[in-house]
Design an enzyme around this catalytic site. Sequence first.
Site, PDB file in Angstrom:
ATOM      1  N   LYS A 219     -24.476  50.371   8.216  1.00 29.40           N
ATOM      2  CA  LYS A 219     -23.308  50.671   6.972  1.00 29.40           C
ATOM      3  C   LYS A 219     -21.837  50.863   8.007  1.00 29.40           C
ATOM      4  CE  LYS A 219     -21.730  55.331   6.159  1.00 29.40           C
ATOM      5  NZ  LYS A 219     -21.494  56.162   5.920  1.00 29.40           N
TER       6      LYS A 219
ATOM      7  N   ASN B 246     -24.762  63.857   3.445  1.00 26.94           N
ATOM      8  CA  ASN B 246     -24.567  63.913   5.221  1.00 26.94           C
ATOM      9  C   ASN B 246     -24.644  65.625   4.833  1.00 26.94           C
ATOM     10  OD1 ASN B 246     -24.206  63.245   8.165  1.00 26.94           O
ATOM     11  ND2 ASN B 246     -24.983  65.006   7.853  1.00 26.94           N
ATOM     12  N   THR B 247     -23.187  65.703   4.648  1.00 26.75           N
ATOM     13  CA  THR B 247     -22.484  66.544   5.291  1.00 26.75           C
ATOM     14  C   THR B 247     -22.839  68.008   4.589  1.00 26.75           C
ATOM     15  OG1 THR B 247     -20.439  66.059   5.911  1.00 26.75           O
ATOM     16  CG2 THR B 247     -20.532  68.350   5.669  1.00 26.75           C
TER      17      THR B 247
END
Lengths: 67, 256
Positions: free
Chosen positions: B98, B207-208
């Site tokens: 990524k 993610n967060t």
Amino acid sequence: MIDIHVNGQARRVAVGSTVSELLAELDLSGRTVVVELNRQIIRRTEIEAMVIESGDRIELVHFVGGG
Amino acid sequence: MDPLIIADRTFASRLIVGTGKYPDPTTMLDAIRASGADMVTVAVRRVDIENPDRDDILRTLDPEEFALLPNTAGCYSAEEAIRFARLGRASGMSDWVKLEVIGDQETLLPDTEGLLVATRTLVAEGFVVLAYTNDDLVTALRLEDAGAAAVMPLVSPIGSGLGLLNPLNIRIIKSRLTVPVIVDAGVGTASDACATMEQGVDGILMNTALAQADDPVQMATAMRLAVDAGRRAYLAGRMPKREWAVPSSPVDGIPG
């Protein structure tokens, strides 16, 4: 003994030490750790034969949490 | 749900999740499992020599259970990103990356010039490159030309949770690219994920939104359902929007 840097920290190892001996000394044998010696990646197959020289800068990296 | 195909791999889930910022490893693993994701991102960092177990994600994650997607987070030049990608691949666990090349510390917006340079180099070295970029069509097209296996536009800044700020740009990118478009960054809650998938994109990386929810496992379940719902709604094809009401019940046969 010779002076080297491991992950930015000064360290002393015996003359003629190999990268795999350094990993064993740091309790990292058998772990998924990637070794970079003076900005060159050392393949797993090379770590046993790779002798550390005075002034070498070694980076030991692994995977941590990230996005 | 129809599977997600990137390069030569097929994924059951259209949700890819990060592994950072969770309150603890158990919550992370439970949340990832609840999300249904089969691929997770990881970062490359120095081993803490005094405490090698600390931060080692492979103590928690089994690479047999989840495909690992190493990232180049924290890199501010093509050279750094290329170095990090090579370090990740040298683990022997993945030749996917990524790719992030950050251009600005406050917004974490990408350095698109560096991103293109790094993409070309890494593709030539045999990497499968998933490129994090902004929601700009021209950059997305150039990344595709450079050989990116997937293009990953943000919908709002990394970690902001602001959601889908410019659906038009996302739809334009999706309509013009052949490679998968995976939205990476900005999704804050389930409705954001659903609305993003309704634009027709192939998947979402987050993610967060999971890690910093009060209950990450519950949010992971919500995100799994939202991505699924958004995908199905997109495939179903929504009704046209109209300015005025149209009755749902027959206008004829109303008793006099």
